[in-house]
Write a protein that holds these residues in place. Structure first.
Motif, PDB file in Angstrom:
ATOM      1  N   ALA A 120     -18.640 -24.192 -27.876  1.00  0.00           N
ATOM      2  CA  ALA A 120     -19.022 -22.805 -28.110  1.00  0.00           C
ATOM      3  C   ALA A 120     -19.002 -22.472 -29.593  1.00  0.00           C
ATOM      4  CB  ALA A 120     -18.079 -21.860 -27.359  1.00  0.00           C
ATOM      5  N   SER A 121     -19.814 -21.494 -29.968  1.00  0.00           N
ATOM      6  CA  SER A 121     -19.889 -21.024 -31.346  1.00  0.00           C
ATOM      7  C   SER A 121     -20.144 -22.215 -32.281  1.00  0.00           C
ATOM      8  CB  SER A 121     -18.608 -20.261 -31.713  1.00  0.00           C
ATOM      9  OG  SER A 121     -18.768 -19.537 -32.907  1.00  0.00           O
ATOM     10  N   GLY A 122     -19.253 -22.465 -33.253  1.00  0.00           N
ATOM     11  CA  GLY A 122     -19.451 -23.597 -34.148  1.00  0.00           C
ATOM     12  C   GLY A 122     -19.461 -24.931 -33.432  1.00  0.00           C
ATOM     13  N   GLY A 123     -18.754 -25.017 -32.287  1.00  0.00           N
ATOM     14  CA  GLY A 123     -18.795 -26.234 -31.493  1.00  0.00           C
ATOM     15  C   GLY A 123     -20.187 -26.504 -30.961  1.00  0.00           C
ATOM     16  N   TYR A 124     -20.895 -25.445 -30.550  1.00  0.00           N
ATOM     17  CA  TYR A 124     -22.273 -25.634 -30.096  1.00  0.00           C
ATOM     18  C   TYR A 124     -23.198 -25.926 -31.268  1.00  0.00           C
ATOM     19  CZ  TYR A 124     -26.763 -25.083 -27.868  1.00  0.00           C
ATOM     20  OH  TYR A 124     -28.046 -25.320 -27.420  1.00  0.00           O
ATOM     21  N   LEU A 125     -22.913 -25.322 -32.424  1.00  0.00           N
ATOM     22  CA  LEU A 125     -23.734 -25.612 -33.601  1.00  0.00           C
ATOM     23  C   LEU A 125     -23.695 -27.114 -33.919  1.00  0.00           C
ATOM     24  CD1 LEU A 125     -23.901 -23.475 -36.854  1.00  0.00           C
ATOM     25  CD2 LEU A 125     -24.028 -25.951 -36.930  1.00  0.00           C
ATOM     26  N   VAL A 126     -22.502 -27.707 -33.870  1.00  0.00           N
ATOM     27  CA  VAL A 126     -22.396 -29.148 -34.102  1.00  0.00           C
ATOM     28  C   VAL A 126     -23.151 -29.922 -33.028  1.00  0.00           C
ATOM     29  CG1 VAL A 126     -20.812 -31.108 -34.242  1.00  0.00           C
ATOM     30  CG2 VAL A 126     -20.208 -28.944 -35.336  1.00  0.00           C
ATOM     31  N   ALA A 127     -23.086 -29.441 -31.780  1.00  0.00           N
ATOM     32  CA  ALA A 127     -23.775 -30.118 -30.682  1.00  0.00           C
ATOM     33  C   ALA A 127     -25.276 -30.186 -30.905  1.00  0.00           C
ATOM     34  CB  ALA A 127     -23.473 -29.410 -29.362  1.00  0.00           C
ATOM     35  N   LEU A 128     -25.826 -29.247 -31.661  1.00  0.00           N
ATOM     36  CA  LEU A 128     -27.257 -29.240 -31.934  1.00  0.00           C
ATOM     37  C   LEU A 128     -27.707 -30.474 -32.722  1.00  0.00           C
ATOM     38  CD1 LEU A 128     -27.711 -25.473 -32.846  1.00  0.00           C
ATOM     39  CD2 LEU A 128     -28.559 -26.621 -30.786  1.00  0.00           C
ATOM     40  N   ALA A 129     -26.760 -31.201 -33.298  1.00  0.00           N
ATOM     41  CA  ALA A 129     -27.104 -32.430 -34.012  1.00  0.00           C
ATOM     42  C   ALA A 129     -27.562 -33.524 -33.056  1.00  0.00           C
ATOM     43  CB  ALA A 129     -25.905 -32.924 -34.827  1.00  0.00           C
ATOM     44  N   GLY A 130     -27.311 -33.352 -31.767  1.00  0.00           N
ATOM     45  CA  GLY A 130     -27.684 -34.367 -30.796  1.00  0.00           C
ATOM     46  C   GLY A 130     -29.165 -34.383 -30.503  1.00  0.00           C
ATOM     47  N   ASP A 131     -29.716 -35.589 -30.320  1.00  0.00           N
ATOM     48  CA  ASP A 131     -31.077 -35.707 -29.809  1.00  0.00           C
ATOM     49  C   ASP A 131     -31.100 -35.344 -28.329  1.00  0.00           C
ATOM     50  OD1 ASP A 131     -32.482 -36.953 -32.188  1.00  0.00           O
ATOM     51  OD2 ASP A 131     -30.857 -38.398 -31.887  1.00  0.00           O
ATOM     52  N   GLU A 132     -29.938 -35.436 -27.717  1.00  0.00           N
ATOM     53  CA  GLU A 132     -29.772 -35.061 -26.322  1.00  0.00           C
ATOM     54  C   GLU A 132     -28.387 -34.426 -26.188  1.00  0.00           C
ATOM     55  OE1 GLU A 132     -30.181 -37.136 -21.926  1.00  0.00           O
ATOM     56  OE2 GLU A 132     -29.325 -38.317 -23.566  1.00  0.00           O
ATOM     57  N   ILE A 133     -28.316 -33.291 -25.500  1.00  0.00           N
ATOM     58  CA  ILE A 133     -27.035 -32.616 -25.254  1.00  0.00           C
ATOM     59  C   ILE A 133     -26.750 -32.679 -23.758  1.00  0.00           C
ATOM     60  CG2 ILE A 133     -25.689 -30.504 -25.474  1.00  0.00           C
ATOM     61  CD1 ILE A 133     -27.508 -29.638 -27.739  1.00  0.00           C
ATOM     62  N   ILE A 134     -25.603 -33.240 -23.410  1.00  0.00           N
ATOM     63  CA  ILE A 134     -25.181 -33.373 -22.022  1.00  0.00           C
ATOM     64  C   ILE A 134     -23.893 -32.584 -21.852  1.00  0.00           C
ATOM     65  CG2 ILE A 134     -24.542 -34.982 -20.183  1.00  0.00           C
ATOM     66  CD1 ILE A 134     -26.193 -36.401 -23.249  1.00  0.00           C
ATOM     67  N   ALA A 135     -23.778 -31.830 -20.776  1.00  0.00           N
ATOM     68  CA  ALA A 135     -22.575 -31.032 -20.537  1.00  0.00           C
ATOM     69  C   ALA A 135     -22.106 -31.217 -19.106  1.00  0.00           C
ATOM     70  CB  ALA A 135     -22.854 -29.551 -20.800  1.00  0.00           C
ATOM     71  N   ASP A 136     -20.815 -31.045 -18.897  1.00  0.00           N
ATOM     72  CA  ASP A 136     -20.290 -30.958 -17.547  1.00  0.00           C
ATOM     73  C   ASP A 136     -20.729 -29.616 -16.967  1.00  0.00           C
ATOM     74  OD1 ASP A 136     -18.074 -32.149 -15.567  1.00  0.00           O
ATOM     75  OD2 ASP A 136     -17.846 -29.969 -15.661  1.00  0.00           O
ATOM     76  N   SER A 137     -20.977 -29.569 -15.670  1.00  0.00           N
ATOM     77  CA  SER A 137     -21.462 -28.332 -15.064  1.00  0.00           C
ATOM     78  C   SER A 137     -20.458 -27.190 -15.182  1.00  0.00           C
ATOM     79  CB  SER A 137     -21.808 -28.569 -13.589  1.00  0.00           C
ATOM     80  OG  SER A 137     -20.670 -29.009 -12.867  1.00  0.00           O
ATOM     81  N   SER A 138     -19.165 -27.509 -15.327  1.00  0.00           N
ATOM     82  CA  SER A 138     -18.128 -26.480 -15.435  1.00  0.00           C
ATOM     83  C   SER A 138     -17.685 -26.208 -16.861  1.00  0.00           C
ATOM     84  CB  SER A 138     -16.903 -26.889 -14.594  1.00  0.00           C
ATOM     85  OG  SER A 138     -17.242 -26.998 -13.234  1.00  0.00           O
ATOM     86  N   SER A 139     -18.294 -26.849 -17.832  1.00  0.00           N
ATOM     87  CA  SER A 139     -17.916 -26.623 -19.230  1.00  0.00           C
ATOM     88  C   SER A 139     -18.377 -25.240 -19.679  1.00  0.00           C
ATOM     89  CB  SER A 139     -18.522 -27.706 -20.128  1.00  0.00           C
ATOM     90  OG  SER A 139     -19.934 -27.679 -20.054  1.00  0.00           O
ATOM     91  N   ILE A 140     -17.889 -24.816 -20.850  1.00  0.00           N
ATOM     92  CA  ILE A 140     -18.275 -23.536 -21.440  1.00  0.00           C
ATOM     93  C   ILE A 140     -19.186 -23.815 -22.633  1.00  0.00           C
ATOM     94  CG2 ILE A 140     -17.459 -21.456 -22.608  1.00  0.00           C
ATOM     95  CD1 ILE A 140     -16.767 -21.561 -19.635  1.00  0.00           C
ATOM     96  N   VAL A 141     -20.356 -23.181 -22.631  1.00  0.00           N
ATOM     97  CA  VAL A 141     -21.374 -23.457 -23.651  1.00  0.00           C
ATOM     98  C   VAL A 141     -21.932 -22.141 -24.178  1.00  0.00           C
ATOM     99  CG1 VAL A 141     -23.585 -24.587 -24.138  1.00  0.00           C
ATOM    100  CG2 VAL A 141     -22.005 -25.602 -22.481  1.00  0.00           C
ATOM    101  N   GLY A 142     -22.216 -22.096 -25.478  1.00  0.00           N
ATOM    102  CA  GLY A 142     -22.913 -20.942 -26.040  1.00  0.00           C
ATOM    103  C   GLY A 142     -22.130 -20.217 -27.100  1.00  0.00           C
ATOM    104  N   SER A 143     -21.949 -18.904 -26.897  1.00  0.00           N
ATOM    105  CA  SER A 143     -21.303 -18.036 -27.886  1.00  0.00           C
ATOM    106  C   SER A 143     -22.005 -18.157 -29.238  1.00  0.00           C
ATOM    107  CB  SER A 143     -19.815 -18.370 -28.018  1.00  0.00           C
ATOM    108  OG  SER A 143     -19.135 -17.395 -28.778  1.00  0.00           O
ATOM    109  N   ILE A 144     -23.331 -17.978 -29.219  1.00  0.00           N
ATOM    110  CA  ILE A 144     -24.134 -18.103 -30.440  1.00  0.00           C
ATOM    111  C   ILE A 144     -24.013 -16.790 -31.205  1.00  0.00           C
ATOM    112  CG2 ILE A 144     -26.443 -18.546 -31.361  1.00  0.00           C
ATOM    113  CD1 ILE A 144     -27.015 -20.013 -28.671  1.00  0.00           C
ATOM    114  N   GLY A 145     -23.050 -16.734 -32.097  1.00  0.00           N
ATOM    115  CA  GLY A 145     -22.785 -15.520 -32.840  1.00  0.00           C
ATOM    116  C   GLY A 145     -21.725 -15.752 -33.897  1.00  0.00           C
ATOM    117  N   VAL A 146     -21.383 -14.697 -34.603  1.00  0.00           N
ATOM    118  CA  VAL A 146     -20.416 -14.769 -35.701  1.00  0.00           C
ATOM    119  C   VAL A 146     -19.373 -13.681 -35.496  1.00  0.00           C
ATOM    120  CG1 VAL A 146     -20.103 -14.712 -38.209  1.00  0.00           C
ATOM    121  CG2 VAL A 146     -22.252 -15.570 -37.242  1.00  0.00           C
TER     122      VAL A 146
END
Length: 283
Positions: free
Chosen positions: A99-125
């Motif tokens: 989430a947040s900066g964690g998702y920003l780092v994830a954007l470096a992936g050519d492919e992003i895979i997540a567990d269905s129960s994980s928490i993703v997003g919080s695109i904000g400051v």
């Protein structure tokens, strides 16, 4: 030759490899005893992962509620630079939280895979703090500050909040938010399924919902996904971000001198900040 081949096969040598770097914890939030995820802390592991012999790709495991936008962007940029230099595909796996900066780092992936129960997003400051001006007035403490510029003590927690200071902070946040939004649009181009006003609100979702929104490519776990991509014989090789034993123990003596001992107060504040970041996502 047959004996050597059998030995190499038994040891797993000669098989294709996916080096894996784990980025876990708040980004940039640190105290002397609790270092956060920073470029300085992870750059060595990233370099080793991308240089790994027989490495067919690089996997990044992320479990982070975010933190410093600067460190998030620096880590993102380093991953993309190494991927392009070494011509390696990057698979990012979001575990509990990306989430947040964690998702920003994830954007470096050519492919992003997540567990269905994980928490993703919080695109904000976000910026948060405390105000102590009424407290020090109540206990009879006088605040004395001398500056060479009228805005030097902007948002000082020991002075009353000023509207113009808050407006200035929000303008800075808007600049950083726009960078984040632009990066999501660039890296997830053609994959996002909802309008901007529903996506860039700071809201976060389950991995399953994030997949529907186009924030992640697929749902799954590291081992099965890598076997699906590169075959049953693929080896997952962890690449540690930890410094060596002597380096950790000799930390206070680095650079030829003795640094001050870490204070309990600094570590306590960092611990509380970290706890608050995780608890926002129910973890």
């Amino acid at each position: 030759m047959g004996i050597m081949s059998a030995l190499f096969g038994r040891l797993g040598l000669g098989k294709p490899v996916v080096p894996t770097v784990t980025l876990s914890g708040p980004i940039g939030v640190a105290s002397p005893l609790r270092p956060g995820v920073t470029l300085a802390a992870v750059s060595g592991a990233l370099e080793r992962a991308f240089r790994y012999k027989r490495g067919v790709a690089v996997a990044i495991r992320i479990n982070s509620p975010g933190g410093s936008p600067v460190q998030s962007r620096l880590i993102y940029s380093r991953i993309r630079t190494l991927a392009e230099r070494h011509k390696k595909k990057v698979h990012v796996f979001i575990e509990d939280v990306g989430a947040s900066g964690g998702y920003l780092v994830a954007l470096a992936g050519d492919e992003i895979i997540a567990d269905s129960s994980s928490i993703v997003g919080s695109i904000g400051v976000v910026a948060a703090g405390f105000g102590f001006d009424k407290l020090i007035e109540r206990v009879g403490i006088e605040r004395r500050v001398y500056t060479s510029g009228p805005r030097k003590v902007m948002l000082d927690p020991f002075q009353p909040t000023k509207d113009e200071d808050v407006e200035r902070l929000r303008a800075i946040q808007a600049d950083i938010q726009q960078m984040f939004v632009d990066l999501v649009r660039e890296r997830r181009a053609g994959k996002l399924t909802v309008p901007d006003e529903d996506l860039f609100t700071g809201e976060f979702w389950s991995g399953h919902r994030a997949h529907d929104l186009g924030l992640v490519d697929t749902l799954g776990d590291l081992r099965q996904t890598m076997q699906d991509r590169y075959g049953e014989d693929i080896r997952i090789v962890p690449v540690s971000t930890q410094r060596g034993f002597l380096s950790r123990r000799m930390g206070p003596f680095r650079d030829g001198g003795l640094t001050a001992d870490p204070s309990f107060a600094e570590d306590l504040v960092a611990t509380l900040e970290t706890r608050a970041m995780w608890s926002r996502y129910g973890i």
